[in-house]
Design an enzyme around this catalytic site. Sequence first.
Site, PDB file in Angstrom:
ATOM      1  N   HIS A 122       0.866  -1.186   0.000  1.00  0.00           N
ATOM      2  CA  HIS A 122       0.000   0.000   0.000  1.00  0.00           C
ATOM      3  C   HIS A 122       0.904   1.239   0.000  1.00  0.00           C
ATOM      4  O   HIS A 122       2.027   1.188   0.522  1.00  0.00           O
ATOM      5  CB  HIS A 122      -0.833  -0.047   1.288  1.00  0.00           C
ATOM      6  CG  HIS A 122      -1.893   0.992   1.421  1.00  0.00           C
ATOM      7  ND1 HIS A 122      -1.636   2.284   1.815  1.00  0.00           N
ATOM      8  CD2 HIS A 122      -3.233   0.919   1.215  1.00  0.00           C
ATOM      9  CE1 HIS A 122      -2.774   2.958   1.860  1.00  0.00           C
ATOM     10  NE2 HIS A 122      -3.759   2.157   1.501  1.00  0.00           N
ATOM     11  N   ASP A 199       3.112  -4.243   8.083  1.00  0.00           N
ATOM     12  CA  ASP A 199       1.894  -3.450   7.949  1.00  0.00           C
ATOM     13  C   ASP A 199       0.731  -4.430   8.103  1.00  0.00           C
ATOM     14  O   ASP A 199       0.411  -5.172   7.178  1.00  0.00           O
ATOM     15  CB  ASP A 199       1.902  -2.772   6.571  1.00  0.00           C
ATOM     16  CG  ASP A 199       0.563  -2.159   6.220  1.00  0.00           C
ATOM     17  OD1 ASP A 199      -0.358  -2.218   7.050  1.00  0.00           O
ATOM     18  OD2 ASP A 199       0.440  -1.622   5.100  1.00  0.00           O
ATOM     19  N   GLN A 202      -4.517  -4.969   7.172  1.00  0.00           N
ATOM     20  CA  GLN A 202      -5.530  -5.874   6.617  1.00  0.00           C
ATOM     21  C   GLN A 202      -5.520  -7.242   7.298  1.00  0.00           C
ATOM     22  O   GLN A 202      -6.281  -8.120   6.902  1.00  0.00           O
ATOM     23  CB  GLN A 202      -5.305  -6.067   5.109  1.00  0.00           C
ATOM     24  CG  GLN A 202      -5.489  -4.817   4.293  1.00  0.00           C
ATOM     25  CD  GLN A 202      -6.936  -4.332   4.262  1.00  0.00           C
ATOM     26  OE1 GLN A 202      -7.866  -5.042   4.617  1.00  0.00           O
ATOM     27  NE2 GLN A 202      -7.127  -3.103   3.828  1.00  0.00           N
ATOM     28  N   LYS A 225     -10.354  -0.319  10.636  1.00  0.00           N
ATOM     29  CA  LYS A 225     -10.564  -1.560   9.856  1.00  0.00           C
ATOM     30  C   LYS A 225     -10.874  -2.726  10.789  1.00  0.00           C
ATOM     31  O   LYS A 225     -11.252  -3.804  10.349  1.00  0.00           O
ATOM     32  CB  LYS A 225      -9.323  -1.880   9.027  1.00  0.00           C
ATOM     33  CG  LYS A 225      -9.052  -0.840   7.932  1.00  0.00           C
ATOM     34  CD  LYS A 225      -7.914  -1.271   7.053  1.00  0.00           C
ATOM     35  CE  LYS A 225      -7.229  -0.125   6.354  1.00  0.00           C
ATOM     36  NZ  LYS A 225      -7.863   0.274   5.111  1.00  0.00           N
ATOM     37  N   CYS A 363      -4.804   2.458  -3.613  1.00  0.00           N
ATOM     38  CA  CYS A 363      -3.542   2.963  -3.036  1.00  0.00           C
ATOM     39  C   CYS A 363      -2.402   1.985  -3.243  1.00  0.00           C
ATOM     40  O   CYS A 363      -1.520   1.839  -2.376  1.00  0.00           O
ATOM     41  CB  CYS A 363      -3.692   3.290  -1.549  1.00  0.00           C
ATOM     42  SG  CYS A 363      -4.829   4.615  -1.234  1.00  0.00           S
TER      43      CYS A 363
HETATM   44  N1  PMP Z   1      -1.817  -0.629   4.683  1.00  0.00           N
HETATM   45  C1  PMP Z   1      -2.765  -1.365   4.109  1.00  0.00           C
HETATM   46  C2  PMP Z   1      -2.446  -2.745   3.628  1.00  0.00           C
HETATM   47  C3  PMP Z   1      -4.041  -0.826   3.949  1.00  0.00           C
HETATM   48  O1  PMP Z   1      -4.999  -1.555   3.369  1.00  0.00           O
HETATM   49  C4  PMP Z   1      -4.309   0.481   4.414  1.00  0.00           C
HETATM   50  C5  PMP Z   1      -5.667   1.122   4.238  1.00  0.00           C
HETATM   51  N2  PMP Z   1      -6.257   0.929   3.001  1.00  0.00           N
HETATM   52  C6  PMP Z   1      -3.274   1.180   5.015  1.00  0.00           C
HETATM   53  C7  PMP Z   1      -2.042   0.604   5.142  1.00  0.00           C
HETATM   54  C8  PMP Z   1      -3.463   2.564   5.526  1.00  0.00           C
HETATM   55  O2  PMP Z   1      -4.430   2.594   6.534  1.00  0.00           O
HETATM   56  P1  PMP Z   1      -4.875   3.989   7.113  1.00  0.00           P
HETATM   57  O3  PMP Z   1      -5.426   4.762   5.970  1.00  0.00           O
HETATM   58  O4  PMP Z   1      -5.912   3.629   8.128  1.00  0.00           O
HETATM   59  O5  PMP Z   1      -3.679   4.606   7.710  1.00  0.00           O
END
Ligand code: PMP
Length: 405
Positions: A122, A199, A202, A225, A363
């Site tokens: 991401h 990270d 998910q 999430k 993203c």
């Molecule tokens: N890493 C992953 C794998 C994600 O799916 C996301 C959110 N789509 C993020 C980081 C970022 O999360 P946040 O916008 O809550 O900081």
Amino acid sequence: MRLDVERVRKDFPILQQKSHGKPLVFLDSAASAQKPQAVIDAVSEFYSRSYANVHRGVYELSLRATEVLENARRKVASFIGGEERETIFVRNATEAINLVAHSWGRQNVSRGDEILITHMEHHANIVPWQLLCEEVGARLVVAPIDDRGQLDLHAFEALLSPRTRLAAVCHVSNTLGTVNPVAELARLTHACGARLLVDGAQAVPHQRVDVHGLDCDFYAFSGHKLYGPSGIGVLWGRAELLESMPPFLGGGDMILSVSFEQTLYKEIPYKFEAGTPDIAGAAGLAAAVDYLENLSLEAISRHEHDLLEYATARLASVPGLRILGSAVPKAAVISFVLAGVHPHDIGTILDQQGIAIRTGHHCTQPLMQRLGVPATARASFAIYNTREDADALVEAVETAREMFA
Ligand code: PMP
């Protein structure tokens, strides 16, 4: 234990409404999950009965608010198998990763060093490292994935070198659903003398996570999430690393004493929590953790896996539909493209049927380039989804296909 989905659905007030006159089918939990009544109540209860600023007050309300925050820290720490002092509240996974990049990164990464990421990251796990590399003159190295969306482990290992200071990988890909073998990556990374940041944005909502079992050094995730409020997230880090790192943000609450000549910082985790935290968010996050523990993470994983298999099989029978990502193991995220129909059109047509999915690059623009598509449609499944939701998705995708035939 089986997940009683009908009971779970009743816990989510937002699911009781219609969208465009149709029952709402929410298939975008990978972007953000809906909130059970228990979370909404915890936030509301905190504001109604216990609200005050934390840590500095000597009066009853402030002490109670502090207890709410610290109780949340206890719950979250135990949820991921970490210690309270290793569990830092931040705004979201993005901020957690940026904290490590700024604090640990500036201290430990210098010219000529390398940071290893993967092709499925991401943007939140790419851009902070690019910024760091630019600043200190380090190099960002990218481990490739295969056509199924699986990390190439041999390439990952080969790209690790004595120059590698950190590997930063997602536990679960938000676009492909790929579940990475984190414990194995930790072993490879540590063998090279480097650190591993995971990270986990998910992963935490869908499977049991144990930071020590994974043997990672940092683990980042977002509350929203995890069926908790937006605005609160978590960075877990090994105590000895956090202790040696400089603060990320400076200000109130993170200091022992301040003079114009010298400021002394508090111990961890407070050293990294400058300013008034999201106390209500912490109350909600604690309630979300309780809620998930009650359902059982194991039952959640089984339920979502069943939905993944069911929806994958049904979608695969739609002519012209191609699913991107078939890694094993895989989380309940299905990215797909449909010949002749732009993903945004799919999203709009599904919306008319009351079905919420995400369309776009999620993203993960470098991953989109690797997959050779500008965008995908993505359905993601959660505790409140049913096989009927998957049926509705497939029917609506069929409608979209016929409209563009
Ligand atoms: N890493 C992953 C794998 C994600 O799916 C996301 C959110 N789509 C993020 C980081 C970022 O999360 P946040 O916008 O809550 O900081």
